[in-house]
Design a protein around this motif. Structure first.
Motif, PDB file in Angstrom:
ATOM      1  N   TYR A  36      -4.829   6.557 -10.204  1.00  0.00           N
ATOM      2  CA  TYR A  36      -6.150   5.842 -10.475  1.00  0.00           C
ATOM      3  C   TYR A  36      -6.416   6.758 -11.880  1.00  0.00           C
ATOM      4  N   ARG A  37      -7.358   6.247 -12.784  1.00  0.00           N
ATOM      5  CA  ARG A  37      -7.567   6.866 -13.909  1.00  0.00           C
ATOM      6  C   ARG A  37      -9.202   6.612 -14.163  1.00  0.00           C
ATOM      7  N   GLN A  38      -9.889   7.705 -15.147  1.00  0.00           N
ATOM      8  CA  GLN A  38     -11.282   7.616 -15.351  1.00  0.00           C
ATOM      9  C   GLN A  38     -11.453   8.012 -16.860  1.00  0.00           C
ATOM     10  N   ALA A  39     -11.595   6.880 -17.664  1.00  0.00           N
ATOM     11  CA  ALA A  39     -11.875   6.928 -19.006  1.00  0.00           C
ATOM     12  C   ALA A  39     -13.335   7.587 -19.329  1.00  0.00           C
ATOM     13  N   PRO A  40     -13.594   8.100 -20.352  1.00  0.00           N
ATOM     14  CA  PRO A  40     -14.730   8.747 -20.816  1.00  0.00           C
ATOM     15  C   PRO A  40     -15.770   7.697 -20.698  1.00  0.00           C
ATOM     16  N   ASP A  88      -5.861   3.677 -23.127  1.00  0.00           N
ATOM     17  CA  ASP A  88      -5.298   4.130 -21.954  1.00  0.00           C
ATOM     18  C   ASP A  88      -5.601   5.734 -21.750  1.00  0.00           C
ATOM     19  N   THR A  89      -6.439   6.180 -22.727  1.00  0.00           N
ATOM     20  CA  THR A  89      -6.704   7.498 -22.678  1.00  0.00           C
ATOM     21  C   THR A  89      -7.708   7.820 -21.474  1.00  0.00           C
ATOM     22  N   ALA A  90      -7.511   8.692 -20.749  1.00  0.00           N
ATOM     23  CA  ALA A  90      -8.324   8.879 -19.426  1.00  0.00           C
ATOM     24  C   ALA A  90      -7.777  10.249 -18.798  1.00  0.00           C
TER      25      ALA A  90
END
Length: 114
Positions: A36-40, A88-90
């Protein structure tokens, strides 16, 4: 299950990264594993999930660029990411589900920037 991610870092747009997640325990092959991912400023979202049998599901918007895989002998799940974009930064998190127990890693930061 303890999960430790690695492999994040700074990459230029269009580049690739391979993230790894090492899991503790002796029943790794029976874990459903996911990334999973979480971006700002955004909610955490699914990137990919791989079942015990090896089938994988991906977020529709990420299909074709991300690939999840696992090595049960090494208790490790991977996320290969290609053609990375600034969006995709996260922070990318590893997730495990086993016998109803859900565990998260602390995450690894991926920054896509020139």
């Amino acid at each position: 299950v303890q999960l430790v991610e690695s492999g994040g870092g700074l990459v230029q747009p269009g580049g690739s990264l391979k993230l790894s997640c090492a899991a503790s325990g002796s029943a790794f092959s029976l874990n459903v594993m996911g990334w999973y991912r979480q971006a700002p400023g955004k909610q955490r979202e699914m990137v990919a999930v791989q079942s015990i049998g090896g089938s994988a599901n991906y977020a529709d918007s990420l299909k074709g660029r991300f690939t999840i895989s696992r090595d049960n002998a090494k208790n490790t799940v991977y996320l290969q990411s290609n053609n990375l974009k600034p969006e995709d930064t996260a922070v990318y998190y590893c997730h495990s589900v086993h016998n109803g127990e859900s565990d998260w890693g602390k995450g690894t930061l991926v920054t896509v920037s020139s």
